[in-house]
Design an enzyme around this catalytic site. Sequence first.
Site, PDB file in Angstrom:
ATOM      1  N   LYS A   1      33.625  11.490  53.654  1.00 40.90           N
ATOM      2  CA  LYS A   1      32.951  10.819  53.620  1.00 40.90           C
ATOM      3  C   LYS A   1      32.965   9.751  52.367  1.00 40.90           C
ATOM      4  O   LYS A   1      33.124  10.490  51.560  1.00 40.90           O
ATOM      5  CB  LYS A   1      30.961  11.009  53.917  1.00 40.90           C
ATOM      6  CG  LYS A   1      30.815   9.775  53.776  1.00 40.90           C
ATOM      7  CD  LYS A   1      28.948  11.581  53.354  1.00 40.90           C
ATOM      8  CE  LYS A   1      28.821  11.133  51.941  1.00 40.90           C
ATOM      9  NZ  LYS A   1      28.759  10.404  50.813  1.00 40.90           N
TER      10      LYS A   1
ATOM     11  N   GLY B   1      32.363  14.234  45.682  1.00 39.19           N
ATOM     12  CA  GLY B   1      31.610  12.985  45.871  1.00 39.19           C
ATOM     13  C   GLY B   1      32.556  12.699  47.101  1.00 39.19           C
ATOM     14  O   GLY B   1      32.048  11.132  47.312  1.00 39.19           O
TER      15      GLY B   1
ATOM     16  N   ASP C   1      23.432  14.400  53.029  1.00 32.42           N
ATOM     17  CA  ASP C   1      24.495  13.683  53.589  1.00 32.42           C
ATOM     18  C   ASP C   1      24.985  14.293  55.117  1.00 32.42           C
ATOM     19  O   ASP C   1      26.061  13.970  55.484  1.00 32.42           O
ATOM     20  CB  ASP C   1      25.626  13.950  52.621  1.00 32.42           C
ATOM     21  CG  ASP C   1      25.746  13.012  51.185  1.00 32.42           C
ATOM     22  OD1 ASP C   1      24.681  12.576  51.300  1.00 32.42           O
ATOM     23  OD2 ASP C   1      26.480  13.369  50.685  1.00 32.42           O
TER      24      ASP C   1
END
Length: 303
Positions: free
Chosen positions: A19, A112, A150
Amino acid sequence: MADADALSGLAVVEPAPAKINLALAVTGRREDGYHLLDSLVTFTAFGDRIGLAPAAEDRFTLSGRFGEALSADADNLVTRARDRLRAALAPIGQATPPVHIHLEKNLPIASGIGGGSADAAATLRGLLSLWRAVLPGDTLEALALGLGADVPMCLASRPLLARGIGEAITPVALPALPMVLANPLVGVSTPAVFKALASRNNPPLALAGAAGWAEALAGLRNDLEPPARTLCPEIVALSESLATTGPGLVRMSGSGATCFALYDTDTAARGAAAALARRHPHWFFTATRTLEAKGKGADDGAC
C-alpha cells in the site's frame, strides 16, 4: 527472494500488494487519539503473498526475504484475521474448518507500506474463497476495520482516496505508474512520527485543478515526511539517492521509512532500481508498477 516452492500445491494463493500513500495529509485528531487523514492511496504489483490449504489443524508458516524477521508462533494480523473471520461466520452456520496459512513475506517489516494490513486483508479474501463463505459487505468492512485502520483499504487493493481514520474510501481512476520502492531497512516508530508533527490540523489534499495526474501528484505532500526525516536521517539519504536516477517524483510513503520514485517507463524504473541496488547493497530496492483501478490482483510483481 521469494520461495516459490512454499506456495506450490496450496489451494488458494492471494496477493497482498504493498500500500503506497502517494500523498497524505493529517487533518485532525479524534478524542480517542486516532488521527484524521486525507490520503491518496494506490497498490503495487509487488507485495507479499498468502497461500491457504485445508489442514488437519490450524497452521501458520513463513517464507520470503523478510520472513525470518517474524515468528510463526507470535500473535499477528494474519492469524487474528483468521480467528475473527471464523468467529463472524460461525453464528450464521458457515463451516470454517482448520486451515494452513502460509505468508511469503517479501515486503520490509514496519516500513510504511501496509504490509501487515495487506496480509490481513489477503487472508480474509483467501479464506472466504477457500471456505466458500460469504459475509455481508458491511459486516466484512467492520471486521476489517477492527483489525486495523488500513485493512479496509487493503481489502479493496485499488487506487482510492481514504479519509477519516482510513475507513471512508472513495475509488479513483488512477493509471498504472512505473515505480521504484526503496527502504533503508531502518525501523521508524509510527507513534514517534505522529508525536513529532508540527501540526495535527493541516489542510486536506487539493486534487482539483491539475492538468493531469503528474501535475496533481507533484502539488501534493506527505505531512509525516518532515518529522520522519528528522527522526530517521536515512530517509533523507534514501530520497537523495532516488532523486539522482531521473524520476518525476520522489516522496515518502506513510510514516516511513519506505520512499517511492515515479518514472515515465518500466524500463527506467528497472534501470534505476538496479543502479541503486549496486550503489547501496544493504538497502531494499525493487522496480514495480501500481495497479490500475480495474486490476485487483497482483503476482510476484517486480517489473
